[in-house]
Write an enzyme that holds these catalytic residues in place. Structure first.
Site, PDB file in Angstrom:
ATOM      1  N   LYS A 154       0.662  -1.174   0.039  1.00 39.91           N
ATOM      2  CA  LYS A 154       0.061   0.149   0.045  1.00 39.91           C
ATOM      3  C   LYS A 154       0.919   1.389  -0.074  1.00 39.91           C
ATOM      4  O   LYS A 154       1.585   1.622   0.948  1.00 39.91           O
ATOM      5  CB  LYS A 154      -0.963  -0.038   1.394  1.00 39.91           C
ATOM      6  CG  LYS A 154      -1.966   1.131   1.060  1.00 39.91           C
ATOM      7  CD  LYS A 154      -2.586   1.546   2.377  1.00 39.91           C
ATOM      8  CE  LYS A 154      -1.840   3.047   2.924  1.00 39.91           C
ATOM      9  NZ  LYS A 154      -1.746   4.113   2.216  1.00 39.91           N
ATOM     10  N   GLU A 229       9.459   1.002  11.090  1.00 36.44           N
ATOM     11  CA  GLU A 229      10.294   2.043  10.814  1.00 36.44           C
ATOM     12  C   GLU A 229       9.596   3.367  11.120  1.00 36.44           C
ATOM     13  O   GLU A 229       8.858   3.756  10.439  1.00 36.44           O
ATOM     14  CB  GLU A 229      10.995   2.050   9.530  1.00 36.44           C
ATOM     15  CG  GLU A 229      11.483   0.524   8.960  1.00 36.44           C
ATOM     16  CD  GLU A 229      13.122   0.443   9.652  1.00 36.44           C
ATOM     17  OE1 GLU A 229      13.459   1.384  10.525  1.00 36.44           O
ATOM     18  OE2 GLU A 229      13.751  -0.628   9.545  1.00 36.44           O
ATOM     19  N   GLU A 356       9.439  15.168  16.120  1.00 32.81           N
ATOM     20  CA  GLU A 356       9.873  15.233  14.719  1.00 32.81           C
ATOM     21  C   GLU A 356       9.335  16.269  13.970  1.00 32.81           C
ATOM     22  O   GLU A 356       8.203  16.088  13.835  1.00 32.81           O
ATOM     23  CB  GLU A 356       9.809  13.798  14.311  1.00 32.81           C
ATOM     24  CG  GLU A 356      10.290  13.684  12.763  1.00 32.81           C
ATOM     25  CD  GLU A 356      10.008  12.280  12.353  1.00 32.81           C
ATOM     26  OE1 GLU A 356       8.979  11.798  12.413  1.00 32.81           O
ATOM     27  OE2 GLU A 356      10.801  11.656  11.783  1.00 32.81           O
TER      28      GLU A 356
HETATM   29  P1  NAP Z   1       1.476   7.948   8.687  1.00 35.18           P
HETATM   30  O1  NAP Z   1      -0.294   8.564   8.781  1.00 35.18           O
HETATM   31  O2  NAP Z   1       2.147   7.487   9.678  1.00 35.18           O
HETATM   32  O3  NAP Z   1       1.188   7.635   7.086  1.00 35.18           O
HETATM   33  C1  NAP Z   1       2.215   6.520   6.809  1.00 35.18           C
HETATM   34  C2  NAP Z   1       1.486   5.392   5.982  1.00 35.18           C
HETATM   35  O4  NAP Z   1       0.544   4.656   6.687  1.00 35.18           O
HETATM   36  C3  NAP Z   1       0.588   5.974   5.010  1.00 35.18           C
HETATM   37  O5  NAP Z   1       0.719   4.859   3.938  1.00 35.18           O
HETATM   38  C4  NAP Z   1      -0.814   5.895   5.472  1.00 35.18           C
HETATM   39  O6  NAP Z   1      -1.796   5.955   4.544  1.00 35.18           O
HETATM   40  C5  NAP Z   1      -0.626   4.483   6.361  1.00 35.18           C
HETATM   41  N1  NAP Z   1      -1.749   4.615   7.763  1.00 35.18           N
HETATM   42  C6  NAP Z   1      -2.217   5.950   8.239  1.00 35.18           C
HETATM   43  N2  NAP Z   1      -3.171   5.478   9.177  1.00 35.18           N
HETATM   44  C7  NAP Z   1      -3.122   4.221   8.840  1.00 35.18           C
HETATM   45  C8  NAP Z   1      -3.720   3.062   9.913  1.00 35.18           C
HETATM   46  N3  NAP Z   1      -4.699   3.449  10.787  1.00 35.18           N
HETATM   47  N4  NAP Z   1      -3.611   1.932   9.482  1.00 35.18           N
HETATM   48  C9  NAP Z   1      -2.816   1.492   8.695  1.00 35.18           C
HETATM   49  N5  NAP Z   1      -2.106   2.424   7.762  1.00 35.18           N
HETATM   50  C10 NAP Z   1      -2.229   3.453   7.975  1.00 35.18           C
HETATM   51  O7  NAP Z   1       2.304   9.465   8.165  1.00 35.18           O
HETATM   52  P2  NAP Z   1       1.776  10.685   7.749  1.00 35.18           P
HETATM   53  O8  NAP Z   1       0.313  11.139   8.362  1.00 35.18           O
HETATM   54  O9  NAP Z   1       1.811  10.587   6.180  1.00 35.18           O
HETATM   55  O10 NAP Z   1       2.900  11.750   8.392  1.00 35.18           O
HETATM   56  C11 NAP Z   1       2.726  12.309   9.527  1.00 35.18           C
HETATM   57  C12 NAP Z   1       4.045  12.434  10.369  1.00 35.18           C
HETATM   58  O11 NAP Z   1       4.759  11.194  10.318  1.00 35.18           O
HETATM   59  C13 NAP Z   1       5.097  13.302   9.579  1.00 35.18           C
HETATM   60  O12 NAP Z   1       4.939  14.515   9.782  1.00 35.18           O
HETATM   61  C14 NAP Z   1       6.252  12.604   9.999  1.00 35.18           C
HETATM   62  O13 NAP Z   1       6.611  13.070  11.438  1.00 35.18           O
HETATM   63  C15 NAP Z   1       5.973  11.355  10.213  1.00 35.18           C
HETATM   64  N6  NAP Z   1       6.348  10.302   9.285  1.00 35.18           N
HETATM   65  C16 NAP Z   1       7.587   9.820   9.463  1.00 35.18           C
HETATM   66  C17 NAP Z   1       8.225   8.721   8.325  1.00 35.18           C
HETATM   67  C18 NAP Z   1       9.205   7.822   8.406  1.00 35.18           C
HETATM   68  O14 NAP Z   1       9.698   7.612   7.429  1.00 35.18           O
HETATM   69  N7  NAP Z   1       9.592   7.639   9.595  1.00 35.18           N
HETATM   70  C19 NAP Z   1       7.489   8.702   7.140  1.00 35.18           C
HETATM   71  C20 NAP Z   1       6.335   9.432   6.875  1.00 35.18           C
HETATM   72  C21 NAP Z   1       5.892  10.234   8.140  1.00 35.18           C
HETATM   73  P3  NAP Z   1      -2.287   7.110   3.769  1.00 35.18           P
HETATM   74  O15 NAP Z   1      -1.669   8.463   4.182  1.00 35.18           O
HETATM   75  O16 NAP Z   1      -2.427   6.816   2.439  1.00 35.18           O
HETATM   76  O17 NAP Z   1      -3.785   7.213   4.168  1.00 35.18           O
END
Ligand code: NAP
Ligand code: MG
Length: 454
Positions: A154, A229, A356
């Site tokens: 996904k 991660e 972060e």
């Molecule tokens: P996120 O919500 O953790 O999203 C990461 C992935 O998980 C996306 O594919 C997202 O899908 C999916 N996801 C979201 N909610 C889920 C759930 N309840 N069950 C299963 N999968 C789920 O991250 P974000 O909202 O994009 O970013 C928020 C913050 O997270 C950033 O500002 C940053 O601080 C942190 N982040 C860290 C990393 C890293 O590499 N460690 C990467 C991204 C973000 P959809 O978004 O497609 O709905």
């Protein structure tokens, strides 16, 4: 199925639309993957290896197209995007070396022989964030496929284009149908179904610590395997005896690369007090010199943030009272731009030091001695990466052993090589990806005793 839009973050224009899977479509994909699993598992290791090698070659032949897709979808600089597509190719080539090398043990026992097997799990669900859509996907699917699992992937809703293309390339390269499927859709729908569907035997999640904790709790229900991660707040520690010119010249790229949207970003720069002012003097021109602009331009070093909402979130870290030392530049006009920003935090509980940011914002603060540097570096719930700058090799080793983080570099800022292990301490994650043991993370060890006594 519903239709969603993909926005170019450098222009704010719609570049594509795609189908978002609902629960029924997700279940159908998981069930197809489940049915495809025995055939893939039982294929001769050398044949599985050959197909992965062909997949790698198909990625290589499509490298420029994949890179251009990522520039348009994620606003990555073209140089970075080419590296990312090349990384997928390299991870696949490396993974192609694993099927014939998934060695078990023969353990001395009385009355028979004892051997171990590394059995594939079945279906593996991989949930990918938007910050590095290609590499993060490949770190999961390369070794998972090599170990004999089928994969449902996904991508993030914001960045599905390169993942969808990789799905096409896998088929074109000859991977059997349904061995590697890309299911685009919302995290709360598709991602959540990977957690709850019993045929998915492992979830690999990269993203926020907040969602990672929910995934881990959800997987506990079925004792489902999980690799996480998550976030980071990594320290770049500069000692007075370091090559200060080099430390200052490279520090911006260690945090502003990919506009700071990098879990390994060295977003806290810890500088020994005796050289603090000198370091800031050297850092300022380096930060002002970061070329921020059109990501398709070969000379650009930093592009925009991923979305308007994310830019607002990043801007929220800069309160009226925040002491900004200096900033770099940003273009005018459309696009989710944010300038490289250097902040002097008010104290140890300042949000810019503890949370972060995931944007081009770095906090610089002084420390007194080695023990103080280690204490500050470890004063975080995260532990993903970090850098140590010093000319004293003994100190470099002492500090790298003392810092609680999974990926450290000395007099450099590298975190990721596909043949070395990658992952976090503490709330930065669970498990390791990449490196020589990558495929093992997608297997169960089975022990078999065979009696030879008559
Ligand atoms: P996120 O919500 O953790 O999203 C990461 C992935 O998980 C996306 O594919 C997202 O899908 C999916 N996801 C979201 N909610 C889920 C759930 N309840 N069950 C299963 N999968 C789920 O991250 P974000 O909202 O994009 O970013 C928020 C913050 O997270 C950033 O500002 C940053 O601080 C942190 N982040 C860290 C990393 C890293 O590499 N460690 C990467 C991204 C973000 P959809 O978004 O497609 O709905
Ligand atoms: Mg989210």
């Amino acid at each position: 199925m519903t239709t969603s839009q993909v926005i170019n973050p450098a222009t704010e224009k719609v570049v594509a639309t795609f189908e978002s899977a609902d629960v029924a479509a997700t279940d159908a994909a998981i069930e197809r993957a489940h049915r495809a699993a025995p055939g893939w598992r039982d294929m001769a290791p050398g044949d599985r290896a050959r197909l992965l090698r062909r997949f790698a070659e198909a990625v290589d032949a499509d490298l420029e197209n994949l890179a251009r897709l990522e520039v348009a979808n994620a606003g990555h600089t073209i140089g970075n995007a080419r590296w990312e597509a090349g990384n997928v190719r390299d991870v696949l080539h490396y993974s192609a070396g694993l099927p014939e090398r998934l060695l078990g043990s023969q353990i001395p026992v009385a009355g028979g022989i004892d051997i171990t097997f590394h059995e594939p799990l079945g279906v593996v669900g991989i949930i990918v964030p938007w910050n590095f859509p290609m590499p993060i996907a490949a770190w999961g699917f390369g070794p998972a496929l090599a170990a004999g699992n089928t994969v449902v992937l996904k991508p993030a809703e914001l960045t599905p284009l390169t993942a969808l293309r990789l799905g096409e390339l896998a088929l074109a390269a000859g991977l059997p149908e349904h061995v590697f499927q890309v299911v685009s859709g919302r995290g709360s729908v598709v991602g959540q179904r990977f957690v709850t569907h019993p045929a998915v035997r492992k979830v690999v999640f990269t993203g926020s610590t907040e969602v990672g904790k929910q995934i881990m709790a959800g997987c506990a229900e079925q004792v489902k395997r999980v690799t996480l991660e998550l976030g980071g707040k990594s320290a770049n520690i500069v000692f007075a005896d370091a090559d200060l010119d080099k430390a200052a010249a490279t520090a911006p790229y260690a945090v502003f690369d990919n506009a700071g949207q990098d879990c390994c970003a060295r977003s806290r720069i810890l500088v020994q007090r005796s050289v603090f002012d000198r370091f800031l003097e050297l850092l300022e021109p380096a930060v002002r010199g970061v070329r921020v602009g059109d990501p398709a331009d070969e000379a650009t070093e930093m592009g925009p943030l991923i979305s308007a909402a994310h830019r607002e979130r990043v801007a929220g870290f800069l309160e009226p009272s925040t002491k900004v030392a200096f900033t770099g530049t940003r273009p005018e006009g459309p696009g989710f731009w944010f300038p490289p920003t250097v902040v002097l935090p008010a104290g140890p509980t300042d949000r810019v030091l503890t949370e972060e940011v995931f944007g081009p914002v770095v906090a610089v603060l002084p420390f007194t001695d080695e023990a103080d540097a280690i204490r500050i570096a470890n004063d975080s719930e995260y532990g993903l990466s970090g850098s140590i700058w010093t000319s004293d090799v003994g100190r470099a080793l002492r500090v790298t052993r003392a810092v609680e983080a999974g990926n450290l570099s000395v007099n450099s800022h590298s975190s990721v090589r596909y043949w070395t292990p990658f992952g976090g301490f503490k709330q930065s994650g669970l498990g390791r990806e990449l490196g020589p043991d990558a495929a093992r993370a997608f297997t169960e060890t089975k022990n078999v005793f065979i009696a030879t006594d008559q």
